[in-house]
Design an enzyme around this catalytic site. Structure first.
Site, PDB file in Angstrom:
ATOM      1  N   GLU A 112       0.821  -1.206   0.000  1.00 37.43           N
ATOM      2  CA  GLU A 112       0.000   0.000   0.000  1.00 37.43           C
ATOM      3  C   GLU A 112       0.861   1.264   0.000  1.00 37.43           C
ATOM      4  OE1 GLU A 112      -4.162  -1.201   1.908  1.00 37.43           O
ATOM      5  OE2 GLU A 112      -2.655  -0.844   3.444  1.00 37.43           O
ATOM      6  N   CYS A 126       3.296   8.463   1.308  1.00 39.28           N
ATOM      7  CA  CYS A 126       3.893   7.499   2.219  1.00 39.28           C
ATOM      8  C   CYS A 126       4.076   6.201   1.440  1.00 39.28           C
ATOM      9  CB  CYS A 126       2.899   7.330   3.374  1.00 39.28           C
ATOM     10  SG  CYS A 126       3.338   6.099   4.562  1.00 39.28           S
ATOM     11  N   CYS A 133       6.353  -7.312   7.237  1.00 36.62           N
ATOM     12  CA  CYS A 133       7.394  -6.724   8.086  1.00 36.62           C
ATOM     13  C   CYS A 133       7.908  -7.801   9.030  1.00 36.62           C
ATOM     14  CB  CYS A 133       6.811  -5.558   8.890  1.00 36.62           C
ATOM     15  SG  CYS A 133       8.060  -4.528   9.687  1.00 36.62           S
ATOM     16  N   CYS A 137       6.027  -4.842  15.885  1.00 35.97           N
ATOM     17  CA  CYS A 137       5.695  -3.840  16.902  1.00 35.97           C
ATOM     18  C   CYS A 137       4.234  -4.093  17.286  1.00 35.97           C
ATOM     19  CB  CYS A 137       5.875  -2.422  16.355  1.00 35.97           C
ATOM     20  SG  CYS A 137       7.576  -2.110  15.825  1.00 35.97           S
ATOM     21  N   CYS A 140       1.158  -2.031  15.763  1.00 39.34           N
ATOM     22  CA  CYS A 140       1.181  -1.758  14.322  1.00 39.34           C
ATOM     23  C   CYS A 140       0.506  -2.883  13.536  1.00 39.34           C
ATOM     24  CB  CYS A 140       2.630  -1.596  13.854  1.00 39.34           C
ATOM     25  SG  CYS A 140       2.766  -1.307  12.083  1.00 39.34           S
ATOM     26  N   GLY A 188       6.688  -2.070   6.178  1.00 38.78           N
ATOM     27  CA  GLY A 188       8.057  -2.575   6.176  1.00 38.78           C
ATOM     28  C   GLY A 188       9.058  -1.689   6.889  1.00 38.78           C
ATOM     29  N   SER A 220      11.914   6.552   7.770  1.00 35.43           N
ATOM     30  CA  SER A 220      11.595   6.251   9.169  1.00 35.43           C
ATOM     31  C   SER A 220      12.067   4.843   9.523  1.00 35.43           C
ATOM     32  CB  SER A 220      10.077   6.346   9.360  1.00 35.43           C
ATOM     33  OG  SER A 220       9.739   6.014  10.682  1.00 35.43           O
ATOM     34  N   HIS A 244       8.468   5.821  20.592  1.00 31.76           N
ATOM     35  CA  HIS A 244       7.297   5.249  21.277  1.00 31.76           C
ATOM     36  C   HIS A 244       7.459   4.871  22.746  1.00 31.76           C
ATOM     37  CE1 HIS A 244       5.824   5.376  17.281  1.00 31.76           C
ATOM     38  NE2 HIS A 244       6.381   4.274  16.860  1.00 31.76           N
ATOM     39  N   CYS A 362      -1.418   6.077   9.872  1.00 29.63           N
ATOM     40  CA  CYS A 362      -0.182   5.465  10.373  1.00 29.63           C
ATOM     41  C   CYS A 362      -0.464   4.123  11.015  1.00 29.63           C
ATOM     42  CB  CYS A 362       0.430   6.314  11.479  1.00 29.63           C
ATOM     43  SG  CYS A 362       1.388   7.671  10.920  1.00 29.63           S
TER      44      CYS A 362
HETATM   45  N1  SAH Z   1       9.292   0.350  10.141  1.00 31.10           N
HETATM   46  C1  SAH Z   1       9.470   1.777  10.012  1.00 31.10           C
HETATM   47  C2  SAH Z   1       8.578   2.368   8.959  1.00 31.10           C
HETATM   48  C3  SAH Z   1       7.098   2.353   9.309  1.00 31.10           C
HETATM   49  S1  SAH Z   1       6.632   3.978   9.715  1.00 31.10           S
HETATM   50  C4  SAH Z   1       9.269   2.428  11.354  1.00 31.10           C
HETATM   51  O1  SAH Z   1       8.828   1.747  12.288  1.00 31.10           O
HETATM   52  O2  SAH Z   1       9.608   3.585  11.515  1.00 31.10           O
HETATM   53  C5  SAH Z   1       5.055   3.810  10.373  1.00 31.10           C
HETATM   54  C6  SAH Z   1       4.897   4.708  11.591  1.00 31.10           C
HETATM   55  O3  SAH Z   1       3.572   4.560  12.119  1.00 31.10           O
HETATM   56  C7  SAH Z   1       5.850   4.298  12.664  1.00 31.10           C
HETATM   57  O4  SAH Z   1       6.262   5.395  13.415  1.00 31.10           O
HETATM   58  C8  SAH Z   1       4.961   3.422  13.489  1.00 31.10           C
HETATM   59  O5  SAH Z   1       5.499   3.217  14.755  1.00 31.10           O
HETATM   60  C9  SAH Z   1       3.666   4.189  13.483  1.00 31.10           C
HETATM   61  N2  SAH Z   1       2.521   3.362  13.819  1.00 31.10           N
HETATM   62  C10 SAH Z   1       2.410   2.028  13.695  1.00 31.10           C
HETATM   63  N3  SAH Z   1       1.195   1.611  14.085  1.00 31.10           N
HETATM   64  C11 SAH Z   1       0.517   2.699  14.466  1.00 31.10           C
HETATM   65  C12 SAH Z   1      -0.814   2.901  14.933  1.00 31.10           C
HETATM   66  N4  SAH Z   1      -1.654   1.895  15.072  1.00 31.10           N
HETATM   67  N5  SAH Z   1      -1.202   4.165  15.214  1.00 31.10           N
HETATM   68  C13 SAH Z   1      -0.353   5.203  15.039  1.00 31.10           C
HETATM   69  N6  SAH Z   1       0.911   5.060  14.578  1.00 31.10           N
HETATM   70  C14 SAH Z   1       1.341   3.826  14.292  1.00 31.10           C
END
Ligand code: SAH
Length: 390
Positions: A112, A126, A133, A137, A140, A188, A220, A244, A362
């Protein structure tokens, strides 16, 4: 006891040699294609520049439109090459103007990309760097999808071309663009696919092509510490860190890569990012999870962690997804948290969630792609070579 399958008698399948897709390829790779056509090295370099300019500045998808290339040359190009976008499996537009595409790069290879039009005169795309991935996390959605494979540089660039098509931004406008910034914040972990990310950034920032400057490209990472300085040295891009949590215990739990590269190791790597300063700040992303990481004490700890670093912090209200184990912090809690940071002189905007209604916010991205298991591939191969029962 073990049994071994003898696959040595499998008839060798000739490698598939279809036409090569030039769309989204780097200048170096286009030049290689020109050389493979028998064009001498110097001319091949010039031709590659012309072809790239047509595809990535004018957005053409037809060799006949390349009017400064001789007709017989165009015919030669057409014999062995195509200019194709990935298949768009789904395109959704949110009530707030956010757009999301699901692109198919091959059978079961789908990722996506999200365009977020901004309030000011700018808009960010984005992009995804992997299908699935490896990081898991806990907050996510992509983390619940197993890793399928890295995207190639060409597939990353294709996401930008798809957005430019939809926004009707060809030829590349020099001003008043709708698409001004690229963020590697889709599916990813970009630093686990660094070579392709570097190559994609070279193509996206080429000033004779898509021409989005390196200062407008942000990568990121969840914290692949050893690759952070290398990212800066190879791309000159802006750095964002998905932080985070402010202590190792919590970060180990919600961003498990922290067990490998803890906060101390991560911050050493960030400090080694080249050219950091007031005009090149690190962005820290901090997702607001109710009763998990949103206490005042944590806001104070965050201030301490930022000491001496040119930084800004994006506070991201948690975006829910089906089955997600968290809730978003209360709004006034987020505001109080932001106030602590602001009072310490830190820029800490609260990000308005965009595109939640189409699952484009996000951390909401995910595709249905699953990796074909090696055992299934083996079965398919055997079925291919085993004569059918009469
Ligand atoms: N793997 C990389 C690129 C992904 S960026 C990274 O972690 O940075 C995606 C961003 O959205 C990251 O900052 C991630 O932590 C955040 N994110 C993931 N799940 C989310 C959610 N449910 N709500 C808000 N932000 C989220």
């Amino acid at each position: 006891m073990s049994t071994e399958l003898d696959l040595s008698r499998r008839p060798a399948k000739p490698a598939a040699t279809g036409p090569v897709n030039l769309s989204g390829l780097s200048l170096v790779k286009i030049r290689e294609q020109m050389e493979a056509l028998g064009i001498d090295a110097k001319k091949a370099k010039m031709r590659a520049k012309q072809v790239s300019h047509w595809m990535h500045n004018f957005g053409v998808t037809n060799f006949d439109d390349m009017t400064n290339i001789a007709k017989d040359m165009r015919a030669k190009l057409e014999q062995n090459h195509v200019i194709e976008r990935p298949e768009i499996v789904e395109h959704k537009v949110s009530v707030d103007g956010t757009q999301k595409w699901l692109s198919r790069f091959g059978p079961a290879i789908e990722a996506e990309s999200v365009f977020i039009p901004d309030v000011a005169r700018s808009g960010a795309l984005c992009v995804s760097s992997q299908v699935g991935c490896t990081l898991s996390c806990t907050f996510c959605h992509t983390g619940t999808q197993k890793m399928v494979r890295n995207l190639t540089a060409q597939e990353i660039v294709a996401q930008v071309l798809v957005a430019r098509d939809a926004l009707s931004e060809w030829p590349t406008p020099s001003e008043n663009r709708k698409l001004t910034n690229i963020v590697f914040m889709g599916m990813g972990e970009p630093l686990y696919n660094l070579d392709n990310v570097v190559e994609a950034i070279d193509t996206i920032s080429d000033c004779e092509g898509i021409s989005i400057g390196r200062r407008r490209i942000t990568v990121s990472t969840a914290g692949v510490a050893p690759k952070i300085p290398e990212l800066g040295a190879r791309t000159n891009a802006m750095l964002a860190i998905s932080l985070h949590a402010t202590n190792d215990d919590l970060r180990d739990e919600i961003v498990p890569i922290n067990k490998k590269y803890n906060l101390e190791c991560l911050f050493d790597a960030i400090r080694a990012y080249p050219d950091l300063g007031n005009s090149k700040r690190v962005t820290f992303e901090y997702v607001m999870l109710k009763d998990v990481n949103d206490s005042l004490a944590e806001a104070v700890d965050l201030v301490k962690l930022m000491k001496g670093l040119p930084a800004k912090i994006n506070l991201i209200p948690f975006n829910p997804w089906p089955g997600s184990p968290y809730e978003c912090s209360e709004w006034d809690k987020i505001e109080t948290f932001a106030e602590v940071l602001n009072r310490a002189g830190l820029s800490a905007p609260i990000r308005t969630p965009r595109g939640r209604d189409i699952f484009a916010a996000c951390g909401q991205l995910r595709s249905e792609s699953v990796k074909e298991k090696a055992s299934d591939r083996l079965k398919a191969r055997l079925a291919d070579t085993t004569p059918a029962a009469e």
